[in-house]
Design a protein around this motif. Sequence first.
Motif, PDB file in Angstrom:
ATOM      1  N   VAL A 164      39.057  40.456  48.703  1.00  0.00           N
ATOM      2  CA  VAL A 164      39.067  39.007  48.474  1.00  0.00           C
ATOM      3  C   VAL A 164      38.295  38.676  47.200  1.00  0.00           C
ATOM      4  CG1 VAL A 164      38.232  36.790  49.367  1.00  0.00           C
ATOM      5  CG2 VAL A 164      39.356  38.415  50.901  1.00  0.00           C
ATOM      6  N   TRP A 167      40.260  39.597  44.100  1.00  0.00           N
ATOM      7  CA  TRP A 167      41.337  38.644  43.836  1.00  0.00           C
ATOM      8  C   TRP A 167      40.770  37.347  43.243  1.00  0.00           C
ATOM      9  CZ3 TRP A 167      42.963  33.762  44.802  1.00  0.00           C
ATOM     10  CH2 TRP A 167      44.299  33.473  44.512  1.00  0.00           C
ATOM     11  N   MET A 168      39.664  36.878  43.798  1.00  0.00           N
ATOM     12  CA  MET A 168      39.105  35.608  43.320  1.00  0.00           C
ATOM     13  C   MET A 168      38.469  35.754  41.948  1.00  0.00           C
ATOM     14  SD  MET A 168      37.711  33.860  46.810  1.00  0.00           S
ATOM     15  CE  MET A 168      38.940  33.196  47.972  1.00  0.00           C
ATOM     16  N   HIS A 171      41.376  35.424  39.740  1.00  0.00           N
ATOM     17  CA  HIS A 171      42.046  34.116  39.802  1.00  0.00           C
ATOM     18  C   HIS A 171      40.992  33.037  40.091  1.00  0.00           C
ATOM     19  CE1 HIS A 171      45.004  37.203  40.964  1.00  0.00           C
ATOM     20  NE2 HIS A 171      45.879  36.465  40.316  1.00  0.00           N
ATOM     21  N   SER A 174      42.561  29.281  41.036  1.00  0.00           N
ATOM     22  CA  SER A 174      43.919  29.378  41.585  1.00  0.00           C
ATOM     23  C   SER A 174      44.421  28.049  42.113  1.00  0.00           C
ATOM     24  CB  SER A 174      43.944  30.419  42.710  1.00  0.00           C
ATOM     25  OG  SER A 174      43.262  29.937  43.859  1.00  0.00           O
ATOM     26  N   MET A 176      44.863  27.355  45.020  1.00  0.00           N
ATOM     27  CA  MET A 176      45.677  27.599  46.207  1.00  0.00           C
ATOM     28  C   MET A 176      44.983  27.088  47.463  1.00  0.00           C
ATOM     29  SD  MET A 176      47.223  31.440  45.862  1.00  0.00           S
ATOM     30  CE  MET A 176      48.569  31.819  44.733  1.00  0.00           C
ATOM     31  N   VAL A 181      46.364  32.513  49.806  1.00  0.00           N
ATOM     32  CA  VAL A 181      45.746  33.618  49.074  1.00  0.00           C
ATOM     33  C   VAL A 181      46.344  34.931  49.565  1.00  0.00           C
ATOM     34  CG1 VAL A 181      43.583  34.840  48.630  1.00  0.00           C
ATOM     35  CG2 VAL A 181      43.630  32.329  48.689  1.00  0.00           C
ATOM     36  N   LEU A 219      39.461  27.489  45.287  1.00  0.00           N
ATOM     37  CA  LEU A 219      40.558  27.105  46.174  1.00  0.00           C
ATOM     38  C   LEU A 219      40.645  25.593  46.286  1.00  0.00           C
ATOM     39  CD1 LEU A 219      40.007  29.661  49.083  1.00  0.00           C
ATOM     40  CD2 LEU A 219      41.521  29.875  47.108  1.00  0.00           C
TER      41      LEU A 219
END
Length: 430
Positions: A164, A167-168, A171, A174, A176, A181, A219
């Motif tokens: 996680v 990924w963050m 991004h 994001s 999102m 995610v 997010l």
Amino acid sequence: MPGTAMRSPQEVRELLAVRYRRGVVTWLAAAGTAPNWPVALPLHPPTAAQARRDPAHVASWISAWEKADSGTLPWRVNFEERAWSGLGRQLVPVRVEINEPRAVAQLTGNLEDWDLLNGRVNHLAHQWGADTDAAREACATAVGQVLAAVRKCDAENFDRALRVIDWMAAHPDSGMLLRQVPVEGMDTKWLERHRSLVQTLLAARRELDALPGGRDLGLRQETRPRDVIVLDPALRPRAPGMPAGSAIRHLRIDSEQLAAMWTAGSRPAPGVVVVCENRQSLLSLPDMEGVIAIHGGGYAVDVMGALPWATRLPLVYWGDLDQDGFAILDRMRHHHGDVTSVLMDTATLDRHHSLCVPDPHPQAGRLTRLTAAEEQTRTALLDRGGVRLEQERIAWDWAEPHLRAAVVAVGASAGEYRADHYDDSSQRVI
């Protein structure tokens, strides 16, 4: 014996256990360099006078340390010769030395804990900082900030947390929603349970890579819908083409939409807001002129301070008669300056005492925004054994007139509510 007490092997272990709890994060950050090792602890050996007064005790103490120095434990016991008058020459333990943090962990029953924490710091420092001293220190500091979460997190969830974070970090903005995610196993409940761990380690990774963002997950927050009951028919929204009498009484909207419901100076506009803690009680409220009712939703009452049209309106709060209810009331007054409680008094408690149940959270700490009467009721709940009266249990023939009276009173005092719309004998809208 007078003087400093001799330290037994068990007492040294207990002392080391305290040092482990206090020093584990520092030791993790410095592993490999170990500038303050070995650690030496004095054993406070007896004097000759002490040995003469109680030779059996001294002999037992020396024997205990001889056994502890058998080579099976990761410490070194230093002995020195003493010439005691009447007792001859004796080899006496004077200090114990421990060479490294892992030895302290082993001696104190924390070996599994040390290996877990050290292994995770090693892994993070290798992944994010090429095993540099600065990387190790940053990773150990981050782990120390969420030590309980790291200890609790099993290998599968720790690995997921790192994915996680990867990924963050890639991004950062994001936008999102959480469930969008693309990390396997990450859902709302997982992030709620591991949010502090993810945010803290993410900030460490960004610091090491000189990336912006800190703890921000990047997010988009899914706004939580809130139930609103428009108790005044004149205030109810009606879609174009809807016939008269078909206006919407019950709305379920997010806070942004709620904030835009009425603009400054719009007419008609609400004069009083009722905040009702429980949804079933909210849905049972009768029509009242000039009033809208909003579902409180627990401690998320900060929304009341973010509604432009409500900032100058009086609020009537009806919550559970329990410690949480009063804590929520206290919190609401932090966000809004004109809040009156209703049905949260000793008269309501006395009338419905047989319907009280044990409060699972009987203590709410010190509250500073309650009235004297509210504090008296809160104390009465504790005095009766830590009980609570749920809002839904209050008889409606008791609740409705008290609620109407509170609405009339706050509306009249604020000059915003037309009390002449009520028939005092029936307390019904005319």
